[in-house]
Structure formats: structure tokens, C-alpha cells
Design a protein around this motif. Structure first.
Motif, short mmCIF file in Angstrom:
data_model
loop_
_atom_site.label_atom_id
_atom_site.label_comp_id
_atom_site.label_asym_id
_atom_site.label_seq_id
_atom_site.Cartn_x
_atom_site.Cartn_y
_atom_site.Cartn_z
N GLY A 74 39.31 27.55 92.66
CA GLY A 74 38.49 27.56 93.86
C GLY A 74 39.26 27.51 95.17
O GLY A 74 38.73 27.88 96.22
N GLY A 75 40.53 27.07 95.12
CA GLY A 75 41.31 26.96 96.34
C GLY A 75 41.50 28.27 97.08
O GLY A 75 41.77 28.28 98.29
N TRP A 76 41.37 29.39 96.37
CA TRP A 76 41.54 30.68 97.01
C TRP A 76 40.47 30.95 98.06
O TRP A 76 40.66 31.77 98.96
CB TRP A 76 41.52 31.80 95.97
N ARG A 77 39.34 30.26 97.96
CA ARG A 77 38.27 30.46 98.94
C ARG A 77 38.73 30.10 100.35
O ARG A 77 38.24 30.67 101.34
CB ARG A 77 37.05 29.64 98.52
N ASP A 78 39.67 29.17 100.46
CA ASP A 78 40.20 28.77 101.77
C ASP A 78 40.95 29.91 102.44
O ASP A 78 41.19 29.86 103.66
CB ASP A 78 41.14 27.57 101.63
N TYR A 79 41.33 30.93 101.67
CA TYR A 79 42.07 32.07 102.20
C TYR A 79 41.21 33.33 102.24
O TYR A 79 41.74 34.45 102.35
CB TYR A 79 43.33 32.31 101.38
N GLY A 80 39.90 33.14 102.14
CA GLY A 80 38.99 34.27 102.22
C GLY A 80 38.90 35.09 100.95
O GLY A 80 38.43 36.23 100.98
N VAL A 81 39.32 34.52 99.82
CA VAL A 81 39.29 35.23 98.53
C VAL A 81 38.21 34.62 97.64
O VAL A 81 38.14 33.39 97.50
CB VAL A 81 40.67 35.13 97.82
N ASP A 82 37.37 35.46 97.05
CA ASP A 82 36.34 35.01 96.12
C ASP A 82 36.99 34.70 94.77
O ASP A 82 37.42 35.62 94.07
CB ASP A 82 35.27 36.10 95.97
N PRO A 83 37.06 33.43 94.36
CA PRO A 83 37.75 33.08 93.11
C PRO A 83 37.12 33.69 91.88
O PRO A 83 37.81 33.88 90.86
CB PRO A 83 37.66 31.55 93.07
N SER A 84 35.83 34.01 91.94
CA SER A 84 35.16 34.56 90.75
C SER A 84 35.59 35.99 90.45
O SER A 84 35.41 36.46 89.31
CB SER A 84 33.63 34.51 90.93
N GLN A 85 36.15 36.69 91.44
CA GLN A 85 36.57 38.06 91.20
C GLN A 85 37.71 38.13 90.19
O GLN A 85 37.74 39.01 89.33
CB GLN A 85 36.99 38.72 92.53
N PHE A 86 38.66 37.21 90.30
CA PHE A 86 39.81 37.23 89.39
C PHE A 86 39.37 36.86 87.98
O PHE A 86 39.67 37.58 87.02
CB PHE A 86 40.89 36.26 89.88
N SER A 87 38.67 35.74 87.83
CA SER A 87 38.26 35.31 86.49
C SER A 87 37.30 36.31 85.86
O SER A 87 37.41 36.62 84.67
CB SER A 87 37.60 33.92 86.56
N GLY A 88 36.37 36.83 86.66
CA GLY A 88 35.41 37.80 86.12
C GLY A 88 36.06 39.09 85.69
O GLY A 88 35.75 39.63 84.62
N THR A 89 36.99 39.59 86.49
CA THR A 89 37.68 40.85 86.14
C THR A 89 38.57 40.65 84.92
O THR A 89 38.65 41.53 84.05
CB THR A 89 38.52 41.35 87.33
N LEU A 90 39.22 39.50 84.83
CA LEU A 90 40.07 39.22 83.67
C LEU A 90 39.25 39.21 82.39
O LEU A 90 39.64 39.83 81.39
CB LEU A 90 40.77 37.87 83.85
N MET A 91 38.10 38.55 82.40
CA MET A 91 37.27 38.48 81.21
C MET A 91 36.66 39.84 80.86
O MET A 91 36.59 40.22 79.68
CB MET A 91 36.17 37.43 81.38
N ARG A 92 36.22 40.59 81.85
CA ARG A 92 35.67 41.92 81.57
C ARG A 92 36.73 42.85 81.00
O ARG A 92 36.45 43.67 80.12
CB ARG A 92 35.08 42.53 82.85
N THR A 93 37.96 42.72 81.48
CA THR A 93 39.05 43.55 80.97
C THR A 93 39.36 43.19 79.52
O THR A 93 39.53 44.07 78.66
CB THR A 93 40.31 43.39 81.84
#
Length: 297
Positions: A74-93
Motif C-alpha cells: 500500500g505504500g506505493w499510494r503515497d507516490y501516486g501509484v495504485d498498489p492493486s495494479q501490480f498485484s492484480g496484473t501479476l496474478m492475471r499473468t
């Protein structure tokens, strides 16, 4: 509000409690999913099987059933990054790789490595970090192969007892191992572990074994004895029973997460590390609940 997804046949021939036998039958997993996003996302299943910043998948192949959970940092949200994009893309891949047959059941680390490498090769950089846990049931050998990086994890329950489980991986308190992609200027500063660092295990399962795979939102709020109490409610292997139990576990963890007086496993771990902490840990929660059954095509 809750969300539940189910997988497999409506009729699954499994015997709760486990049968100790050697046979030539193929095995499969009958799996239900339930989760809650933290705060304003609670109870909402986002596109791609994401509960908040958590993500998960269930994939079936002729050689194996494969489950995965990931927890975006979740810390990536402080830098304007949606943390769910990384985890979601990793699992879909990882899910796509399994469905395409580009994996070896005995090597879940290989699935994780291939999925992570695809993210690294994206033309458009996908920034973020995530823990990951993959569970693979080899239909023919009846062996469960796992890879766990970070503080998500799994339990195998037989006869009301935990007979096999993942080991949590932490660099230090509340800082789990994680896969990461950082901008060039932050490389070497952002924590980034190799998929090869994942803890790998193999375990022989039996018909009726219960497998619970979840993100840390569950394990930080519910100790084993509470989880086992809920699993006792699982009286048979039909979908309704599995769904109801998965929902019950996720709901209880969600309630405990917001109890300020509860001495949660997370609070106890914090105290063990010299911090004066009490209460649950509000977090995204993802639960995959599975029963080992006889495979029916």
C-alpha cells in the motif's frame, strides 16, 4: 456486503476428514473465494479478482489446479501509484500462463518467475510491489507444490489439525519479502526480492484435506485456533458449504481487524518486537478455501 466466487463442479466427491489410501484416481480442488477490501473498498470485488489491493486467481489445467494470492504494498499510494495494479496484473499473468499450459506442476516458483518477468518486460512500466503465494495440486501424483514469498500463505488441515503450512518471510517487522518494480531513480532503494527467494514445499495430500490460502489480512487477525473453529462448520464438500465457511472466516477476520481491544496475532507480533500495540490490523482480506476431491472432468 460480501463477494464470493466459486470454482469447480457442483458435485465433488470428497470425504471430509481425509482418507489414507493409495489409488490411481486424479485429484482436484473445489475452491471458493471471499474477501474484503479495506476502508471504502470493503466488500467490493474489483475487476480481475482483486479485493482492495489484494488479488487472487484459481486456474484449472488438465495436469493441475493452481491457486494464487498476492498483496499489493500500500505504500506505493503515497507516490501516486495504485498498489492493486501490480498485484492484480501479476496474478492475471500467472493465471494465463497456467491456462496456456506453460508451467510444470512441481515448480510453482517457475510460474511466479515467468509472471514477474513478463511484468518486467512490459513496454509501459508497471510500478509497484507485492507478496505472492502459489499453490499447485498435481492431479496424478496427489502432491501439493507451493511457493510463498512474503507474509501471505496457506494451511493444510486434516482431521481438524494443521498438518502443513507456509513459513512467513520478513526482512524485519511488518516488512515482508516482495516482488517489486521501481522507477530507475529508486532502484536499489526499494525492497525487491527474487522469485527464487520464495519458500518452496511439497506435500502429499489426501481426499478431504482442507487447504486455506490467504493474504496476511487473515493471518494478522485470526490465530490458528479461530480458523480451525470456523473450519469445523464445513460439514461437506458441496459449494454452498465451502462458500459459507469461506465467507464466515473472511467476515470474522474483517470484524476483528477493527476491534481496538482485541489482541490480534499482528499486535502480539508487534509487542514481541518492542512495540506497544493492541487491536486488530485493518487490511484487505482474501481467502481461498479448497477441499481436495476426486477429479471429475
Amino acid at each position: 456486503m460480501f463477494s464470493v466466487l466459486s470454482y469447480g463442479r457442483l458435485v465433488a466427491r470428497a470425504v471430509l476428514g481425509g482418507l489414507s489410501q493409495t489409488d490411481s484416481r486424479d485429484y482436484s480442488l473445489v475452491t471458493a473465494s471471499c474477501g474484503f477490501g479495506k476502508d471504502f473498498r470493503k466488500g467490493i470485488l474489483k475487476k480481475g479478482m482483486c479485493y482492495g489491493d489484494d488479488a487472487c486467481f484459481v486456474a484449472r489445467h488438465r495436469s493441475a489446479d493452481v491457486l494464487g494470492v498476492a498483496d499489493g504494498v500500500g505504500g506505493w499510494r503515497d507516490y501516486g501509484v495504485d498498489p492493486s495494479q501490480f498485484s492484480g496484473t501479476l496474478m492475471r499473468t500467472c493465471e494465463r500462463l497456467v491456462k496456456e499450459g506453460r508451467f510444470v506442476p512441481s515448480n510453482p516458483v517457475g510460474i511466479l518467475t515467468a509472471g514477474y518477468c513478463e511484468l518486467l518486460q512490459n513496454k509501459v512500466p508497471l510500478l509497484g510491489s507485492s507478496t505472492a503465494c502459489l499453490v499447485v495440486l498435481d492431479r496424478t501424483s496427489h502432491r501439493l507444490h507451493t511457493a510463498n514469498l512474503g507474509d501471505s500463505g496457506f494451511l493444510v488441515v486434516r482431521g481438524g489439525e494443521v498438518v502443513h503450512r507456509s513459513d512467513e518471510q520478513q526482512h524485519y517487522f511488518n516488512t515482508p519479502f516482495q516482488l517489486s518494480i521501481a522507477p530507475p531513480e529508486a532502484e536499489g532503494v526499494v525492497l525487491s526480492d527474487s522469485p527464487d527467494a520464495a519458500d518452496s514445499t511439497s506435500f502429499d495430500v489426501q481426499l478431504g484435506d482442507i487447504i486455506l490460502t490467504a493474504t496476511d489480512g487473515l493471518f494478522d487477525n485470526m490465530p490458528d485456533y479461530m480458523i480451525l473453529q470456523e473450519l469445523k462448520k464445513l460439514k461437506n464438500s458441496n459449494y454452498e458449504s465451502i462458500q459459507q465457511t469461506a465467507r464466515s472466516i473472511a467476515e470474522q477476520a474483517h470484524e476483528l481487524a477493527y476491534d481496538p481491544t482485541y489482541m490480534s496475532p499482528f499486535a502480539q507480533f508487534a509487542c514481541d518486537n518492542g512495540l506497544n500495540v493492541r487491536g486488530g490490523k485493518p487490511d484487505d482480506i482474501t481467502v481461498l478455501l479448497s477441499i481436495v476431491a476426486e477429479y471429475t472432468d
